[in-house]
Design an enzyme around this catalytic site. Sequence first.
Site, PDB file in Angstrom:
ATOM      1  N   SER A  83      -2.501   2.333   1.512  1.00 43.12           N
ATOM      2  CA  SER A  83      -2.890   3.675   1.043  1.00 43.12           C
ATOM      3  C   SER A  83      -3.941   3.675  -0.061  1.00 43.12           C
ATOM      4  O   SER A  83      -4.463   4.736  -0.398  1.00 43.12           O
ATOM      5  CB  SER A  83      -1.664   4.435   0.553  1.00 43.12           C
ATOM      6  OG  SER A  83      -0.944   4.899   1.649  1.00 43.12           O
ATOM      7  N   LYS A 102      -7.088   5.293   0.828  1.00 38.91           N
ATOM      8  CA  LYS A 102      -7.188   6.764   0.873  1.00 38.91           C
ATOM      9  C   LYS A 102      -8.133   7.303  -0.207  1.00 38.91           C
ATOM     10  O   LYS A 102      -8.764   8.341  -0.021  1.00 38.91           O
ATOM     11  CB  LYS A 102      -5.792   7.389   0.731  1.00 38.91           C
ATOM     12  CG  LYS A 102      -4.930   7.114   1.965  1.00 38.91           C
ATOM     13  CD  LYS A 102      -3.467   7.516   1.829  1.00 38.91           C
ATOM     14  CE  LYS A 102      -2.729   7.167   3.122  1.00 38.91           C
ATOM     15  NZ  LYS A 102      -1.284   7.258   3.060  1.00 38.91           N
ATOM     16  N   TYR A 117      -7.047   5.612  11.505  1.00 43.41           N
ATOM     17  CA  TYR A 117      -6.179   5.594  10.319  1.00 43.41           C
ATOM     18  C   TYR A 117      -5.467   4.243  10.187  1.00 43.41           C
ATOM     19  O   TYR A 117      -5.396   3.686   9.091  1.00 43.41           O
ATOM     20  CB  TYR A 117      -5.172   6.749  10.410  1.00 43.41           C
ATOM     21  CG  TYR A 117      -4.156   6.743   9.292  1.00 43.41           C
ATOM     22  CD1 TYR A 117      -4.499   7.166   8.012  1.00 43.41           C
ATOM     23  CD2 TYR A 117      -2.858   6.281   9.513  1.00 43.41           C
ATOM     24  CE1 TYR A 117      -3.572   7.139   6.983  1.00 43.41           C
ATOM     25  CE2 TYR A 117      -1.930   6.254   8.481  1.00 43.41           C
ATOM     26  CZ  TYR A 117      -2.285   6.683   7.227  1.00 43.41           C
ATOM     27  OH  TYR A 117      -1.370   6.646   6.200  1.00 43.41           O
ATOM     28  N   TYR A 145       2.484   9.277  -5.247  1.00 45.16           N
ATOM     29  CA  TYR A 145       3.452  10.082  -4.481  1.00 45.16           C
ATOM     30  C   TYR A 145       4.471  10.777  -5.394  1.00 45.16           C
ATOM     31  O   TYR A 145       4.109  11.310  -6.433  1.00 45.16           O
ATOM     32  CB  TYR A 145       4.162   9.227  -3.411  1.00 45.16           C
ATOM     33  CG  TYR A 145       3.273   8.217  -2.770  1.00 45.16           C
ATOM     34  CD1 TYR A 145       2.200   8.631  -1.990  1.00 45.16           C
ATOM     35  CD2 TYR A 145       3.466   6.857  -2.956  1.00 45.16           C
ATOM     36  CE1 TYR A 145       1.364   7.711  -1.393  1.00 45.16           C
ATOM     37  CE2 TYR A 145       2.635   5.923  -2.365  1.00 45.16           C
ATOM     38  CZ  TYR A 145       1.590   6.358  -1.590  1.00 45.16           C
ATOM     39  OH  TYR A 145       0.758   5.454  -1.019  1.00 45.16           O
ATOM     40  N   VAL A 152       1.485   0.599   0.135  1.00 44.59           N
ATOM     41  CA  VAL A 152       2.729  -0.122   0.431  1.00 44.59           C
ATOM     42  C   VAL A 152       2.520  -1.621   0.664  1.00 44.59           C
ATOM     43  O   VAL A 152       3.483  -2.352   0.860  1.00 44.59           O
ATOM     44  CB  VAL A 152       3.519   0.489   1.614  1.00 44.59           C
ATOM     45  CG1 VAL A 152       4.050   1.853   1.265  1.00 44.59           C
ATOM     46  CG2 VAL A 152       2.705   0.509   2.890  1.00 44.59           C
TER      47      VAL A 152
HETATM   48  N1  LIG Z   1       1.877   4.483   1.206  1.00 43.89           N
HETATM   49  C1  LIG Z   1       1.213   3.746   2.039  1.00 43.89           C
HETATM   50  O1  LIG Z   1       0.574   2.775   1.699  1.00 43.89           O
HETATM   51  C2  LIG Z   1       1.395   4.152   3.483  1.00 43.89           C
HETATM   52  C3  LIG Z   1       0.345   3.620   4.399  1.00 43.89           C
HETATM   53  C4  LIG Z   1       0.913   3.241   5.743  1.00 43.89           C
HETATM   54  N2  LIG Z   1      -0.124   2.670   6.528  1.00 43.89           N
HETATM   55  C5  LIG Z   1       1.498   4.432   6.462  1.00 43.89           C
HETATM   56  O2  LIG Z   1       0.768   5.195   7.002  1.00 43.89           O
HETATM   57  O3  LIG Z   1       2.687   4.616   6.513  1.00 43.89           O
END
Ligand SMILES: NC(=O)CC[C@H](N)C(=O)O
Length: 309
Positions: free
Chosen positions: A69, A72, A194, A245, A263
Amino acid sequence: MPDVVRTDYGPLLERIAADIAPLIGSGTPAEYIPALASVDRRQFGMAIADLDGNVFGVGDWRVPFSAQSITKVFALALALAEGGDSLWERVGREPSGNPFNSLVQLEYENGIPRNPFINAGALVVTDRLQTLTGDASSELLEFLRQESRNPDIGFDAEVAASEQEHGDRNAAVAHFMASYGNIDNPVPALLEHYFWQCSIEMSCADLARAGRFLARHGLRADGTRLLTRSEAKQINAVMLTCGTYDAAGEFAYRVGLPGKSGVGGGIVAVVPGRCTLAVWSPGLDSRGNSVAGVAALDRFTTLTGLSVF
Ligand SMILES: NC(=O)CC[C@H](N)C(=O)O
């Protein structure tokens, strides 16, 4: 604000690594993506990139890991740079207070995700980037290579396949938003971009370098302008309020910097006008943020007094 050694962050990083050493290995790697679950959780790295182009590091700071993430932020910056403010008609700027992969608010809020850093919002951003460029994940990879000055950065096909295979929740989120008319591209193609995006592998050194435009008020590595000063400030603000988050309040309290986690166990944080930090350790807390990573950033701001507050 005490003045940290601007030219040599090395001793500071060594001290932080020693201070947080007992936490390395605690937490659990992301288990819902099998390719990430097998990563050795005893790894820890941290890097600082200053505005003069110097990068300092400690531990496993040169080891590539799954950026997840964290990408992003970079996708958001590119989408805003290429397509402008109209993106904000399709995604909000409020913390969600819910887990990153939650669906629950989308129906109440007519398919408009709370912010660009939860999965729903990131899918909208990638959809926008796909419409703008025709190849969202490759554009993003190229951007990251340029900003980090590392042409070897690449996708991890095993992680992308693993996410695709276990991607029911992201597929549900994307289809649900499409039902509200908030996705322009075919959902299967969007999901593919994605998942490739999330699979990009980078080290702390790469991430700290690549994120420097956020500390340089929108200026790219080559000195050209990616974002206006105001846009860079806005992205940092959204990172502060939404980048970790449903733990964003706790992160702001402990660290006091804009930050974006993934993650894979990485976190990028920004000291505007000064430096960019990247930290990595795969063990995650219950909200999906690196346990040792948050502790190391907490230690950094405590020891240096550097924070946005
Ligand atoms: N919080 C994350 O890093 C989530 C990314 C992970 N690829 C997902 O879409 O679930």
